[in-house]
Scaffold this motif. Structure first.
Motif, mmCIF file in Angstrom:
data_model
loop_
_atom_site.group_PDB
_atom_site.id
_atom_site.type_symbol
_atom_site.label_atom_id
_atom_site.label_comp_id
_atom_site.label_asym_id
_atom_site.label_seq_id
_atom_site.Cartn_x
_atom_site.Cartn_y
_atom_site.Cartn_z
ATOM 1 N N ARG A 152 0.850 -1.189 0.000
ATOM 2 C CA ARG A 152 0.000 0.000 0.000
ATOM 3 C C ARG A 152 0.893 1.248 0.000
ATOM 4 O O ARG A 152 1.729 1.423 0.884
ATOM 5 C CB ARG A 152 -0.907 0.007 1.227
ATOM 6 C CG ARG A 152 -1.861 1.205 1.312
ATOM 7 C CD ARG A 152 -2.813 1.204 0.156
ATOM 8 N NE ARG A 152 -3.643 0.023 0.131
ATOM 9 C CZ ARG A 152 -4.820 -0.076 0.739
ATOM 10 N NH1 ARG A 152 -5.310 0.965 1.403
ATOM 11 N NH2 ARG A 152 -5.524 -1.176 0.652
ATOM 12 N N GLY A 153 0.721 2.092 -1.017
ATOM 13 C CA GLY A 153 1.461 3.339 -1.109
ATOM 14 C C GLY A 153 0.761 4.450 -0.351
ATOM 15 O O GLY A 153 -0.470 4.597 -0.438
ATOM 16 N N LEU A 154 1.534 5.268 0.368
ATOM 17 C CA LEU A 154 1.000 6.353 1.197
ATOM 18 C C LEU A 154 1.612 7.682 0.798
ATOM 19 O O LEU A 154 2.033 8.453 1.659
ATOM 20 C CB LEU A 154 1.260 6.062 2.673
ATOM 21 C CG LEU A 154 0.688 4.753 3.202
ATOM 22 C CD1 LEU A 154 1.093 4.544 4.656
ATOM 23 C CD2 LEU A 154 -0.826 4.712 3.063
ATOM 24 N N LEU A 155 1.720 7.977 -0.460
ATOM 25 C CA LEU A 155 2.208 9.223 -1.046
ATOM 26 C C LEU A 155 3.700 9.404 -0.829
ATOM 27 O O LEU A 155 4.463 9.436 -1.782
ATOM 28 C CB LEU A 155 1.429 10.428 -0.481
ATOM 29 C CG LEU A 155 1.800 11.796 -1.077
ATOM 30 C CD1 LEU A 155 1.504 11.834 -2.561
ATOM 31 C CD2 LEU A 155 1.050 12.922 -0.378
ATOM 32 N N ASP A 176 6.730 -4.305 7.009
ATOM 33 C CA ASP A 176 7.853 -3.455 6.629
ATOM 34 C C ASP A 176 7.330 -2.086 6.219
ATOM 35 O O ASP A 176 6.160 -1.924 5.853
ATOM 36 C CB ASP A 176 8.654 -4.074 5.479
ATOM 37 C CG ASP A 176 10.125 -3.707 5.562
ATOM 38 O OD1 ASP A 176 10.424 -2.571 5.990
ATOM 39 O OD2 ASP A 176 10.973 -4.541 5.205
ATOM 40 N N VAL A 177 8.238 -1.101 6.276
ATOM 41 C CA VAL A 177 7.943 0.281 5.907
ATOM 42 C C VAL A 177 8.997 0.726 4.905
ATOM 43 O O VAL A 177 10.202 0.594 5.159
ATOM 44 C CB VAL A 177 7.932 1.213 7.127
ATOM 45 C CG1 VAL A 177 7.695 2.656 6.703
ATOM 46 C CG2 VAL A 177 6.877 0.772 8.123
ATOM 47 N N GLY A 178 8.544 1.246 3.767
ATOM 48 C CA GLY A 178 9.455 1.730 2.734
ATOM 49 C C GLY A 178 9.467 3.246 2.689
ATOM 50 O O GLY A 178 8.412 3.886 2.601
ATOM 51 N N PHE A 179 10.661 3.806 2.749
ATOM 52 C CA PHE A 179 10.806 5.260 2.720
ATOM 53 C C PHE A 179 12.200 5.591 2.204
ATOM 54 O O PHE A 179 13.186 4.970 2.592
ATOM 55 C CB PHE A 179 10.609 5.853 4.121
ATOM 56 C CG PHE A 179 10.774 7.351 4.178
ATOM 57 C CD1 PHE A 179 9.754 8.184 3.746
ATOM 58 C CD2 PHE A 179 11.942 7.921 4.648
ATOM 59 C CE1 PHE A 179 9.898 9.566 3.793
ATOM 60 C CE2 PHE A 179 12.095 9.286 4.699
ATOM 61 C CZ PHE A 179 11.082 10.110 4.266
ATOM 62 N N GLY A 180 12.272 6.586 1.326
ATOM 63 C CA GLY A 180 13.569 7.004 0.822
ATOM 64 C C GLY A 180 14.251 5.982 -0.066
ATOM 65 O O GLY A 180 15.483 5.957 -0.161
ATOM 66 N N GLY A 181 13.493 5.116 -0.720
ATOM 67 C CA GLY A 181 14.085 4.152 -1.631
ATOM 68 C C GLY A 181 14.579 2.869 -0.996
ATOM 69 O O GLY A 181 15.255 2.083 -1.677
ATOM 70 N N ALA A 210 5.580 3.821 1.905
ATOM 71 C CA ALA A 210 4.854 2.618 1.502
ATOM 72 C C ALA A 210 4.956 1.606 2.629
ATOM 73 O O ALA A 210 5.934 1.608 3.404
ATOM 74 C CB ALA A 210 5.409 2.032 0.201
ATOM 75 N N VAL A 211 3.966 0.763 2.737
ATOM 76 C CA VAL A 211 3.943 -0.267 3.765
ATOM 77 C C VAL A 211 3.640 -1.607 3.109
ATOM 78 O O VAL A 211 2.946 -1.687 2.089
ATOM 79 C CB VAL A 211 2.905 0.041 4.861
ATOM 80 C CG1 VAL A 211 3.293 1.282 5.639
ATOM 81 C CG2 VAL A 211 1.514 0.208 4.272
ATOM 82 N N VAL A 212 4.172 -2.661 3.715
ATOM 83 C CA VAL A 212 3.867 -4.039 3.339
ATOM 84 C C VAL A 212 3.291 -4.710 4.575
ATOM 85 O O VAL A 212 3.928 -4.730 5.629
ATOM 86 C CB VAL A 212 5.127 -4.778 2.847
ATOM 87 C CG1 VAL A 212 4.824 -6.256 2.649
ATOM 88 C CG2 VAL A 212 5.615 -4.181 1.543
#
Length: 267
Positions: free
Chosen positions: A161-164, A201-206, A167-169
């Motif tokens: 899920r993208g949050l602008l 997991d949390v995706g931020f900054g690539g 992103a989270v998994v």
């Protein structure tokens, strides 16, 4: 009749009667936007004594505004808004610079949001790095986390899920292709308050931060140091690369110098 004329006398003025308040017989009315005042005709063809009526008995629609005039008005509004923004930036330069920096940061973070393919690539790379290590040297924490993610991936339970700006998994209870009732019923789906417990997991900054933190020291088995005292289970960076350790390491390569007493004793 005398009573009615006496009652309506004040309305007609000096002439008296209701006829003084009505238009003359030859008056056809005035047309305003398709409506006729004082002289319109009702549906039955009878003559209306007064009021306003549109064509067909409905309220007339206003004339359409030309598209060119509407576009010019829209451009004029945007130009005025831009002019006000420039004037505000000149009056408060620090606030304008902060707003521009914040907007640039948000745009940069939005452009660097990782996609689902990057998470799968990072997961497979972490699994390959663990396979290259022998089981006694693997980190149990990293091995359990990577194994859990691989099992959820094989079952089709990973959701992205993208949050602008991030992103989270998270984990889903069923695969998307499952046609069970409990998987399709919206009332049985997990609620948003349960998301922290299912977050993986949390995706931020690539990059994916939880996976990177879990597999940072994947070649260090923490359970090997379980029998040591607490103050020896963890070493700081300055203890591993201290000047004293460097001096002792280089000292062993220096030749041993014997004094005269030691030489005579050996002889």
């Amino acid at each position: 009749m005398g009573g009615l004329g006496a009652a309506l006398g004040p309305i007609g003025g000096s002439g008296g009667g209701l006829g003084a308040a009505l238009p003359p017989p030859g008056f056809q009315g005035v047309r305003i936007w398709g409506a006729r005042i004082w002289g319109g005709e009702d549906v039955d063809g009878g003559r209306l004594g007064g009021g306003c009526q549109g064509r067909g008995g409905a309220t007339p629609d206003p004339p359409p505004v030309p598209s060119g005039r509407w576009c010019r008005a829209l451009l004029r509004d945007y130009a005025e808004a831009a002019r006000d923004a420039v004037l505000g930036a000149r009056q408060r330069p620090w606030r304008a610079a902060g707003a521009a920096a914040a907007l640039g940061g948000v745009l940069a973070c939005a452009a660097a949001v990782p996609d689902p393919q990057s998470f799968e690539v990072a997961l497979l790379e972490a699994a390959g790095a663990l396979l290259l290590l022998s089981p006694p040297t693997r980190s149990p924490q990293a091995e359990r986390h990577v194994g859990r993610l691989l099992r959820r991936r094989d079952r089709g339970q990973l959701r992205y899920r993208g949050l602008l700006v991030a992103a989270v998994v998270y984990e889903a209870p069923h695969d998307q292709a499952v046609a069970l009732y409990r998987a399709r019923c919206p009332h049985l789906a997990p609620r948003w308050p349960q998301l922290p417990g299912r977050l993986l997991d949390v995706g931020f900054g690539g990059r994916w931060w939880v996976l990177a933190a879990k597999t940072r020291d994947c070649d260090v088995n923490e359970e090997e140091f379980g029998s040591l005292p607490p103050h020896l289970r963890r070493l700081e960076a300055r203890q591993l690369r201290s000047e004293e350790n460097e001096r002792l390491f280089l000292e062993k390569f220096r030749p041993v110098a014997l004094s005269d007493v030691e030489r005579s004793a050996e002889a």
